[in-house]
Write a protein that holds these residues in place. Sequence first.
Motif, PDB file in Angstrom:
ATOM      1  N   THR A  46       0.859  -1.187   0.000  1.00 40.39           N
ATOM      2  CA  THR A  46       0.000   0.000   0.000  1.00 40.39           C
ATOM      3  C   THR A  46       0.896   1.237   0.000  1.00 40.39           C
ATOM      4  O   THR A  46       2.116   1.137   0.144  1.00 40.39           O
ATOM      5  CB  THR A  46      -0.901   0.077   1.255  1.00 40.39           C
ATOM      6  N   ASP A  47       0.266   2.410  -0.115  1.00 46.32           N
ATOM      7  CA  ASP A  47       1.020   3.669  -0.085  1.00 46.32           C
ATOM      8  C   ASP A  47       1.704   3.887   1.267  1.00 46.32           C
ATOM      9  O   ASP A  47       2.586   4.732   1.391  1.00 46.32           O
ATOM     10  CB  ASP A  47       0.080   4.859  -0.352  1.00 46.32           C
ATOM     11  N   PHE A  48       1.263   3.165   2.302  1.00 47.52           N
ATOM     12  CA  PHE A  48       1.838   3.354   3.639  1.00 47.52           C
ATOM     13  C   PHE A  48       3.163   2.620   3.817  1.00 47.52           C
ATOM     14  O   PHE A  48       3.900   2.905   4.758  1.00 47.52           O
ATOM     15  CB  PHE A  48       0.857   2.886   4.710  1.00 47.52           C
ATOM     16  N   GLU A  49       3.470   1.687   2.939  1.00 51.67           N
ATOM     17  CA  GLU A  49       4.711   0.943   3.057  1.00 51.67           C
ATOM     18  C   GLU A  49       5.889   1.920   2.948  1.00 51.67           C
ATOM     19  O   GLU A  49       5.945   2.740   2.036  1.00 51.67           O
ATOM     20  CB  GLU A  49       4.796  -0.122   1.952  1.00 51.67           C
ATOM     21  N   GLY A  50       6.821   1.833   3.917  1.00 46.97           N
ATOM     22  CA  GLY A  50       7.985   2.721   3.901  1.00 46.97           C
ATOM     23  C   GLY A  50       7.775   4.039   4.613  1.00 46.97           C
ATOM     24  O   GLY A  50       8.715   4.811   4.798  1.00 46.97           O
ATOM     25  N   LYS A  51       6.535   4.336   5.041  1.00 46.38           N
ATOM     26  CA  LYS A  51       6.260   5.564   5.790  1.00 46.38           C
ATOM     27  C   LYS A  51       6.603   5.364   7.274  1.00 46.38           C
ATOM     28  O   LYS A  51       6.668   4.235   7.761  1.00 46.38           O
ATOM     29  CB  LYS A  51       4.781   5.947   5.647  1.00 46.38           C
ATOM     30  N   THR A  52       6.801   6.479   7.981  1.00 43.57           N
ATOM     31  CA  THR A  52       7.039   6.364   9.422  1.00 43.57           C
ATOM     32  C   THR A  52       5.719   6.130  10.149  1.00 43.57           C
ATOM     33  O   THR A  52       4.640   6.420   9.617  1.00 43.57           O
ATOM     34  CB  THR A  52       7.672   7.643   9.992  1.00 43.57           C
ATOM     35  N   LEU A  53       5.823   5.644  11.379  1.00 47.35           N
ATOM     36  CA  LEU A  53       4.617   5.472  12.195  1.00 47.35           C
ATOM     37  C   LEU A  53       3.884   6.789  12.357  1.00 47.35           C
ATOM     38  O   LEU A  53       2.657   6.855  12.249  1.00 47.35           O
ATOM     39  CB  LEU A  53       4.980   4.915  13.579  1.00 47.35           C
ATOM     40  N   GLU A  54       4.637   7.866  12.613  1.00 52.43           N
ATOM     41  CA  GLU A  54       4.009   9.172  12.818  1.00 52.43           C
ATOM     42  C   GLU A  54       3.255   9.611  11.574  1.00 52.43           C
ATOM     43  O   GLU A  54       2.131  10.135  11.669  1.00 52.43           O
ATOM     44  CB  GLU A  54       5.056  10.232  13.189  1.00 52.43           C
ATOM     45  N   ASP A  55       3.858   9.407  10.403  1.00 50.71           N
ATOM     46  CA  ASP A  55       3.182   9.768   9.151  1.00 50.71           C
ATOM     47  C   ASP A  55       1.885   8.986   8.990  1.00 50.71           C
ATOM     48  O   ASP A  55       0.850   9.541   8.616  1.00 50.71           O
ATOM     49  CB  ASP A  55       4.093   9.478   7.944  1.00 50.71           C
ATOM     50  N   ILE A  56       1.961   7.701   9.263  1.00 57.18           N
ATOM     51  CA  ILE A  56       0.772   6.851   9.119  1.00 57.18           C
ATOM     52  C   ILE A  56      -0.306   7.281  10.114  1.00 57.18           C
ATOM     53  O   ILE A  56      -1.486   7.390   9.775  1.00 57.18           O
ATOM     54  CB  ILE A  56       1.137   5.365   9.315  1.00 57.18           C
ATOM     55  N   MET A  57       0.114   7.560  11.357  1.00 55.25           N
ATOM     56  CA  MET A  57      -0.862   7.961  12.378  1.00 55.25           C
ATOM     57  C   MET A  57      -1.554   9.263  11.994  1.00 55.25           C
ATOM     58  O   MET A  57      -2.773   9.397  12.109  1.00 55.25           O
ATOM     59  CB  MET A  57      -0.157   8.126  13.735  1.00 55.25           C
ATOM     60  N   ARG A  58      -0.781  10.230  11.519  1.00 54.74           N
ATOM     61  CA  ARG A  58      -1.381  11.529  11.156  1.00 54.74           C
ATOM     62  C   ARG A  58      -2.284  11.388   9.936  1.00 54.74           C
ATOM     63  O   ARG A  58      -3.304  12.063   9.819  1.00 54.74           O
ATOM     64  CB  ARG A  58      -0.283  12.563  10.909  1.00 54.74           C
ATOM     65  N   ALA A  59      -1.906  10.498   9.026  1.00 49.39           N
ATOM     66  CA  ALA A  59      -2.684  10.338   7.792  1.00 49.39           C
ATOM     67  C   ALA A  59      -3.987   9.578   8.015  1.00 49.39           C
ATOM     68  O   ALA A  59      -4.936   9.734   7.242  1.00 49.39           O
ATOM     69  CB  ALA A  59      -1.844   9.621   6.737  1.00 49.39           C
ATOM     70  N   THR A  60      -4.048   8.755   9.066  1.00 49.66           N
ATOM     71  CA  THR A  60      -5.214   7.878   9.230  1.00 49.66           C
ATOM     72  C   THR A  60      -6.068   8.210  10.446  1.00 49.66           C
ATOM     73  O   THR A  60      -7.152   7.643  10.598  1.00 49.66           O
ATOM     74  CB  THR A  60      -4.771   6.397   9.348  1.00 49.66           C
ATOM     75  N   ALA A  61      -5.618   9.114  11.325  1.00 52.88           N
ATOM     76  CA  ALA A  61      -6.382   9.434  12.542  1.00 52.88           C
ATOM     77  C   ALA A  61      -7.776   9.935  12.154  1.00 52.88           C
ATOM     78  O   ALA A  61      -7.905  10.830  11.324  1.00 52.88           O
ATOM     79  CB  ALA A  61      -5.654  10.488  13.367  1.00 52.88           C
ATOM     80  N   GLY A  62      -8.790   9.340  12.753  1.00 54.80           N
ATOM     81  CA  GLY A  62     -10.163   9.761  12.515  1.00 54.80           C
ATOM     82  C   GLY A  62     -10.767   9.233  11.229  1.00 54.80           C
ATOM     83  O   GLY A  62     -11.944   9.488  10.939  1.00 54.80           O
ATOM     84  N   ASP A  63     -10.005   8.498  10.441  1.00 56.88           N
ATOM     85  CA  ASP A  63     -10.507   7.949   9.171  1.00 56.88           C
ATOM     86  C   ASP A  63     -11.043   6.544   9.421  1.00 56.88           C
ATOM     87  O   ASP A  63     -10.282   5.600   9.613  1.00 56.88           O
ATOM     88  CB  ASP A  63      -9.354   7.930   8.149  1.00 56.88           C
ATOM     89  N   MET A  64     -12.355   6.410   9.417  1.00 59.92           N
ATOM     90  CA  MET A  64     -12.971   5.121   9.756  1.00 59.92           C
ATOM     91  C   MET A  64     -12.568   4.018   8.770  1.00 59.92           C
ATOM     92  O   MET A  64     -12.546   2.849   9.114  1.00 59.92           O
ATOM     93  CB  MET A  64     -14.495   5.252   9.802  1.00 59.92           C
ATOM     94  N   ASP A  65     -12.238   4.409   7.551  1.00 63.19           N
ATOM     95  CA  ASP A  65     -11.845   3.406   6.546  1.00 63.19           C
ATOM     96  C   ASP A  65     -10.436   2.863   6.806  1.00 63.19           C
ATOM     97  O   ASP A  65     -10.052   1.839   6.240  1.00 63.19           O
ATOM     98  CB  ASP A  65     -11.899   3.999   5.134  1.00 63.19           C
ATOM     99  N   ALA A  66      -9.667   3.590   7.603  1.00 67.66           N
ATOM    100  CA  ALA A  66      -8.283   3.175   7.865  1.00 67.66           C
ATOM    101  C   ALA A  66      -8.073   2.883   9.344  1.00 67.66           C
ATOM    102  O   ALA A  66      -6.949   2.946   9.850  1.00 67.66           O
ATOM    103  CB  ALA A  66      -7.316   4.264   7.399  1.00 67.66           C
ATOM    104  N   GLN A  67      -9.152   2.554  10.038  1.00 65.83           N
ATOM    105  CA  GLN A  67      -9.094   2.406  11.493  1.00 65.83           C
ATOM    106  C   GLN A  67      -8.113   1.311  11.928  1.00 65.83           C
ATOM    107  O   GLN A  67      -7.389   1.479  12.907  1.00 65.83           O
ATOM    108  CB  GLN A  67     -10.486   2.087  12.025  1.00 65.83           C
TER     109      GLN A  67
END
Length: 199
Positions: A46-67
């Motif tokens: 997925t596009d999240f592969e290789g991203k930092t945890l912080e990046d992933i957390m900020r990108a997905t917080a509150g997004d029910m599809d990425a819970q």
Amino acid sequence: MTFVLPDLPYAIDALAPHLSADTLNFHYGKHHAGYVGKLNGMVEATDFEGKTLEDIMRATAGDMDAQGIFNNAAQIWNHTFYWYSMSPSGGGQPSGALFDKINEDFGSFDAFVDAFTAAGGAQFGSGWAWLVLRDGKLAVERTANADCPLTDGATPLLTMDVWEHAYYLDYQNRRPDYIETFLKHLVNWNFAADNYAAA
Ligand code: FE
């Protein structure tokens, strides 16, 4: 494998008798490791592969599809932060600039202890209690489940896990005893002071 389970900053039995090796074997070796395994499975190709945890957390917080991705990424981050928030030689009070700031923003160290204790005790079900720097002021906050204050603009300085898995083997249902022990014997003020200095 994108994410790996970080090493504990001390031996598995180093927090005993306050938190037993049994608790850490499950909490670190099973729960924390489990979040790493699940997240790796979820982000593969997925596009999240290789991203930092912080990046992933900020990108997905509150997004029910990425819970699921948010929950596992945040739980990896929160738990690593939690292990560093404790020390075999923890407890006591901070010194220096953080101590001064606590007095300034809470009124006294005891008032901070009361606020942190209340936050940990009041979190219904699973979650976390935090000392954060938000808008230039220290604050005690609590979050539910995997939620983390860094996704809404605060800088975490310290955290305490109040999920039952954090304390049940040692304290059963006595969460207040676990919280008192955390503050008296485990809290790593050097870690919080370093985070405050870097904020
Ligand atoms: Fe936990």
